[in-house]
Scaffold this active site. Sequence first.
Site, PDB file in Angstrom:
ATOM      1  N   THR A 283       0.834  -1.201   0.000  1.00  0.00           N
ATOM      2  CA  THR A 283       0.000   0.000   0.000  1.00  0.00           C
ATOM      3  C   THR A 283       0.868   1.250   0.000  1.00  0.00           C
ATOM      4  O   THR A 283       0.594   2.220  -0.720  1.00  0.00           O
ATOM      5  CB  THR A 283      -0.941   0.010   1.219  1.00  0.00           C
ATOM      6  OG1 THR A 283      -1.681  -1.222   1.251  1.00  0.00           O
ATOM      7  CG2 THR A 283      -1.925   1.167   1.140  1.00  0.00           C
TER       8      THR A 283
ATOM      9  N   LYS B  75       1.410  -4.683  12.911  1.00  0.00           N
ATOM     10  CA  LYS B  75       2.236  -4.398  11.753  1.00  0.00           C
ATOM     11  C   LYS B  75       3.412  -5.360  11.746  1.00  0.00           C
ATOM     12  O   LYS B  75       3.733  -5.966  12.752  1.00  0.00           O
ATOM     13  CB  LYS B  75       2.750  -2.954  11.794  1.00  0.00           C
ATOM     14  CG  LYS B  75       1.630  -1.913  11.611  1.00  0.00           C
ATOM     15  CD  LYS B  75       2.097  -0.472  11.780  1.00  0.00           C
ATOM     16  CE  LYS B  75       3.325  -0.147  11.001  1.00  0.00           C
ATOM     17  NZ  LYS B  75       3.215  -0.433   9.549  1.00  0.00           N
TER      18      LYS B  75
ATOM     19  N   GLY C  56       3.972  -7.528   8.786  1.00  0.00           N
ATOM     20  CA  GLY C  56       3.811  -8.583   7.789  1.00  0.00           C
ATOM     21  C   GLY C  56       4.902  -8.551   6.729  1.00  0.00           C
ATOM     22  O   GLY C  56       5.256  -9.575   6.154  1.00  0.00           O
TER      23      GLY C  56
ATOM     24  N   GLU D 177       9.924   0.575  11.410  1.00  0.00           N
ATOM     25  CA  GLU D 177       8.657   1.303  11.343  1.00  0.00           C
ATOM     26  C   GLU D 177       8.332   1.917  12.702  1.00  0.00           C
ATOM     27  O   GLU D 177       7.886   3.070  12.787  1.00  0.00           O
ATOM     28  CB  GLU D 177       7.536   0.369  10.898  1.00  0.00           C
ATOM     29  CG  GLU D 177       7.641  -0.053   9.440  1.00  0.00           C
ATOM     30  CD  GLU D 177       6.665  -1.138   9.047  1.00  0.00           C
ATOM     31  OE1 GLU D 177       6.515  -1.372   7.832  1.00  0.00           O
ATOM     32  OE2 GLU D 177       6.062  -1.770   9.933  1.00  0.00           O
TER      33      GLU D 177
END
Length: 228
Positions: A35, A98, A100, A107
Amino acid sequence: MTQDELKHLVGRAAANYVLSNVAQGAVVGVGTGSTVNFFIDELAAMKDRFRGAISSSIASTERLKKHGISVLELDEIETLPVYVDGADEIDHSGHMIKGGGGALTREKIVAMVAQTFVCIVDESKRVDRLGKFPLPVEVIPMARAALMRRLAALGGEPVVRLAKDQSVFVTDNGNTIIDVHGLRIDDPEALEAEINGWPGIVTVGLFAQRGANICLLGSAKGVERIDY
């Protein structure tokens, strides 16, 4: 709409958010994943408006540089006005799972210095309770077996993540990821604090103590903005 079309939709919405809310000459935080790749592609059209980006992974760095967007080191800045990233799951409080894509530690570091975390997802990622998606945990390799036992004791089924060639997956930091299936996560903040306190844990893929401020949620109806 296909899932890729929904991702493109929220990627464009995130770029428009940045254009409208981030001052010219600022540095933008950029996450990782399919995304976010659409967001990076949209950001390229306005790259001259910004000083550059802070990237959360090698893959995103390469994509940013391919578009001619300068990538800075986090040490070069004190704060970010915005960090844009996806999620594997997000609940109604802005808590997320988060990791994956394997970039959870970087992050989380970038998210820590951002004033606003904008999560971009399609509607399939919004859940009432976190835990259907396996919880990623980045660990120091020597601690893997011991930590798998501790994670199993929480009620989950820990599995070592493998790469496409079936070798053990290695993060950008040189570590291992354990994916924990079947966890019931009733208190994301407490579970995040507990797991992060264990020796050998690099970080857990729960983003609850620092969750999203805004979610741009894509669906066939368009993009819905949710503020937390």
